[in-house]
Design a protein around this motif. Structure first.
Motif, short mmCIF file in Angstrom:
data_model
loop_
_atom_site.label_atom_id
_atom_site.label_comp_id
_atom_site.label_asym_id
_atom_site.label_seq_id
_atom_site.Cartn_x
_atom_site.Cartn_y
_atom_site.Cartn_z
N LEU A 11 54.14 59.02 35.03
CA LEU A 11 53.25 59.74 34.13
C LEU A 11 52.01 60.19 34.88
CD1 LEU A 11 53.30 57.26 31.11
CD2 LEU A 11 54.54 59.41 31.29
N GLN A 12 51.54 61.35 34.54
CA GLN A 12 50.26 61.81 35.08
C GLN A 12 49.22 61.56 34.01
OE1 GLN A 12 50.85 65.89 36.17
NE2 GLN A 12 51.72 65.37 38.14
N ILE A 13 48.43 60.51 34.22
CA ILE A 13 47.41 60.10 33.26
C ILE A 13 46.05 60.20 33.95
CG2 ILE A 13 46.57 58.22 31.81
CD1 ILE A 13 49.42 57.16 31.72
N ASP A 14 45.07 60.67 33.21
CA ASP A 14 43.71 60.79 33.72
C ASP A 14 43.26 59.45 34.29
OD1 ASP A 14 40.98 61.06 34.15
OD2 ASP A 14 40.57 62.00 32.21
N ASN A 15 43.02 59.40 35.58
CA ASN A 15 42.66 58.15 36.25
C ASN A 15 41.34 57.60 35.73
OD1 ASN A 15 43.49 56.17 38.16
ND2 ASN A 15 41.79 56.83 39.47
N ASN A 16 40.39 58.48 35.40
CA ASN A 16 39.11 58.01 34.86
C ASN A 16 39.32 57.30 33.52
OD1 ASN A 16 37.65 59.07 37.02
ND2 ASN A 16 37.42 61.05 36.01
N LEU A 17 40.24 57.81 32.73
CA LEU A 17 40.54 57.19 31.43
C LEU A 17 41.16 55.81 31.62
CD1 LEU A 17 40.51 57.64 28.37
CD2 LEU A 17 42.74 58.70 28.60
N ILE A 18 42.07 55.71 32.56
CA ILE A 18 42.69 54.41 32.86
C ILE A 18 41.64 53.42 33.38
CG2 ILE A 18 44.28 53.21 34.44
CD1 ILE A 18 45.85 54.50 32.33
N GLU A 19 40.79 53.86 34.28
CA GLU A 19 39.76 52.98 34.83
C GLU A 19 38.80 52.51 33.75
OE1 GLU A 19 39.63 51.66 37.85
OE2 GLU A 19 41.47 52.72 38.38
N GLU A 20 38.45 53.40 32.83
CA GLU A 20 37.56 53.02 31.73
C GLU A 20 38.24 51.99 30.83
OE1 GLU A 20 34.82 55.03 28.21
OE2 GLU A 20 36.17 56.30 29.39
N ALA A 21 39.52 52.20 30.56
CA ALA A 21 40.28 51.25 29.75
C ALA A 21 40.37 49.89 30.44
CB ALA A 21 41.67 51.80 29.45
N LEU A 22 40.54 49.89 31.75
CA LEU A 22 40.59 48.63 32.50
C LEU A 22 39.27 47.89 32.41
CD1 LEU A 22 42.57 49.72 35.68
CD2 LEU A 22 43.22 47.90 34.11
N GLU A 23 38.16 48.62 32.45
CA GLU A 23 36.84 48.00 32.37
C GLU A 23 36.59 47.43 30.97
OE1 GLU A 23 33.79 50.70 33.61
OE2 GLU A 23 34.76 51.08 35.54
N LEU A 24 37.02 48.15 29.94
CA LEU A 24 36.74 47.76 28.57
C LEU A 24 37.69 46.70 28.03
CD1 LEU A 24 36.00 51.26 27.03
CD2 LEU A 24 34.36 49.44 27.50
N GLY A 25 38.93 46.74 28.47
CA GLY A 25 39.94 45.86 27.92
C GLY A 25 40.12 44.58 28.71
N GLU A 26 41.06 43.80 28.25
CA GLU A 26 41.36 42.53 28.89
C GLU A 26 42.50 42.65 29.90
OE1 GLU A 26 42.20 39.84 25.70
OE2 GLU A 26 40.20 40.04 24.86
N GLN A 27 43.10 43.81 30.00
CA GLN A 27 44.24 43.99 30.88
C GLN A 27 43.77 44.09 32.33
OE1 GLN A 27 43.55 46.07 28.32
NE2 GLN A 27 44.93 45.17 26.83
N ARG A 28 44.66 43.69 33.21
CA ARG A 28 44.33 43.70 34.64
C ARG A 28 45.06 44.79 35.41
NH1 ARG A 28 43.76 37.42 36.49
NH2 ARG A 28 42.15 36.90 34.98
N THR A 29 46.08 45.38 34.79
CA THR A 29 46.86 46.40 35.49
C THR A 29 46.93 47.67 34.66
OG1 THR A 29 48.97 45.75 34.51
CG2 THR A 29 48.32 44.62 36.56
#
Length: 72
Positions: A11-29
């Motif tokens: 999938l081509q997903i906005d990397n900034n969106l993924i990084e923001e989700a990683l910072e906000l959420g409890e997920q590590r990957t």
């Protein structure tokens, strides 16, 4: 045996969106972030379907639910 079936997907997903989700959420990957987002999406869709039923189900206004609670 595993109860889950996994599908390899590119999938081509906005990397900034993924990084923001990683910072906000409890997920590590990134995978965990995407899976959690899909779970939340599915849950939200199911909730919306339930809301669509609101007002469409008929019920008996004289039904006494408390009578079902009586012990014998």
């Amino acid at each position: 045996m595993c109860n889950y079936l996994y599908m390899t997907t590119n999938l081509q997903i906005d990397n900034n969106l993924i990084e923001e989700a990683l910072e906000l959420g409890e997920q590590r990957t990134k995978r965990a972030v995407v899976e959690e987002a899909l779970r939340e999406y599915v849950q939200r869709c199911k909730q919306l379907k339930i809301l669509e039923l609101f007002g469409t189900i008929e019920y008996d206004e004289e039904y006494d639910y408390k009578s079902q609670r009586q012990r014998t």
